[in-house]
Design a protein around this motif. Sequence first.
Motif, PDB file in Angstrom:
ATOM      1  N   ASP A 180      -5.912  -1.703 -11.347  1.00 31.02           N
ATOM      2  CA  ASP A 180      -5.708  -2.276 -12.686  1.00 31.02           C
ATOM      3  C   ASP A 180      -4.244  -2.222 -13.084  1.00 31.02           C
ATOM      4  O   ASP A 180      -3.690  -3.199 -13.614  1.00 31.02           O
ATOM      5  CB  ASP A 180      -6.552  -1.537 -13.733  1.00 31.02           C
ATOM      6  N   CYS A 181      -3.601  -1.085 -12.858  1.00 29.33           N
ATOM      7  CA  CYS A 181      -2.181  -0.951 -13.209  1.00 29.33           C
ATOM      8  C   CYS A 181      -1.315  -1.842 -12.306  1.00 29.33           C
ATOM      9  O   CYS A 181      -0.288  -2.373 -12.743  1.00 29.33           O
ATOM     10  CB  CYS A 181      -1.729   0.499 -13.109  1.00 29.33           C
ATOM     11  N   PRO A 187       2.428  -7.756 -11.355  1.00 24.95           N
ATOM     12  CA  PRO A 187       1.571  -8.932 -11.177  1.00 24.95           C
ATOM     13  C   PRO A 187       1.914  -9.745  -9.929  1.00 24.95           C
ATOM     14  O   PRO A 187       1.033 -10.398  -9.373  1.00 24.95           O
ATOM     15  CB  PRO A 187       1.796  -9.755 -12.447  1.00 24.95           C
ATOM     16  N   GLY A 188       3.138  -9.691  -9.481  1.00 21.24           N
ATOM     17  CA  GLY A 188       3.512 -10.498  -8.316  1.00 21.24           C
ATOM     18  C   GLY A 188       3.214  -9.767  -7.008  1.00 21.24           C
ATOM     19  O   GLY A 188       3.334 -10.347  -5.934  1.00 21.24           O
ATOM     20  N   TYR A 189       2.831  -8.543  -7.079  1.00 14.02           N
ATOM     21  CA  TYR A 189       2.600  -7.767  -5.864  1.00 14.02           C
ATOM     22  C   TYR A 189       1.264  -8.151  -5.248  1.00 14.02           C
ATOM     23  O   TYR A 189       0.262  -8.213  -5.920  1.00 14.02           O
ATOM     24  CB  TYR A 189       2.582  -6.268  -6.213  1.00 14.02           C
ATOM     25  N   GLU A 190       1.303  -8.448  -3.988  1.00 11.21           N
ATOM     26  CA  GLU A 190       0.053  -8.751  -3.279  1.00 11.21           C
ATOM     27  C   GLU A 190      -0.143  -7.698  -2.223  1.00 11.21           C
ATOM     28  O   GLU A 190       0.803  -7.309  -1.530  1.00 11.21           O
ATOM     29  CB  GLU A 190       0.137 -10.136  -2.631  1.00 11.21           C
ATOM     30  N   LYS A 191      -1.332  -7.267  -2.127  1.00 11.89           N
ATOM     31  CA  LYS A 191      -1.667  -6.234  -1.163  1.00 11.89           C
ATOM     32  C   LYS A 191      -1.505  -6.800   0.247  1.00 11.89           C
ATOM     33  O   LYS A 191      -1.982  -7.872   0.546  1.00 11.89           O
ATOM     34  CB  LYS A 191      -3.109  -5.777  -1.377  1.00 11.89           C
ATOM     35  N   GLU A 192      -0.777  -6.036   1.071  1.00  7.85           N
ATOM     36  CA  GLU A 192      -0.606  -6.463   2.455  1.00  7.85           C
ATOM     37  C   GLU A 192      -1.891  -6.249   3.224  1.00  7.85           C
ATOM     38  O   GLU A 192      -2.600  -5.299   2.995  1.00  7.85           O
ATOM     39  CB  GLU A 192       0.531  -5.673   3.116  1.00  7.85           C
TER      40      GLU A 192
END
Length: 193
Positions: A180-181, A187-192
Amino acid sequence: MELSYDEYKTLTEQSPILIWRSNITSECDYFNERWLAFTGRTMERERGNGWAEGVHRDDFDRCLKMYLDSFGQRKGFEMEYRLRRHDGLYRWILDRGAPFYDEAGVFAGFIGSCIDITEQIEARMALFKAKEKEIRKLRQLLPICSHCKKIRDDRGYWSDVDAYLLEHSDTVFSHGVCPDCRLKYYPGYEKEK
């Protein structure tokens, strides 16, 4: 109307309390029928210091000291102790004793009465345990700020949760970012993958 000897005897023997008497040597020489029925022992076994065989061992020294001190000072006393009942169970007794004097005003010993207060003691103990439980519960409350999540200590200082936990527990922890955090703050971070 004056009571007859037989009426006095009936009052003493059948009174709903346990009654005892000691002589000038501090040894007991009389117990009423209620006492004997309660303990399930004979007058002969109770006389002298025989009655003390029924006192709970954890209460014995304290009771003996209070009785002998009061006896020596010729002053009344009140004490609580456990006395073994005829069925082998210990019951809490409230024992009140007072010096008595013969017709010439000479000290003649002590007279005492006892009542079973087991229910009151058990209620008192239950209340004490409930209070202790509530106190433990209150001690576990942590005043925490609803916004920044700092914790206030007993001295009124506010510190970070991490610092507080480090100081007050053996917990070892690491930091990370929950999903959630991550979405809210990154917001732009995408899980690798």
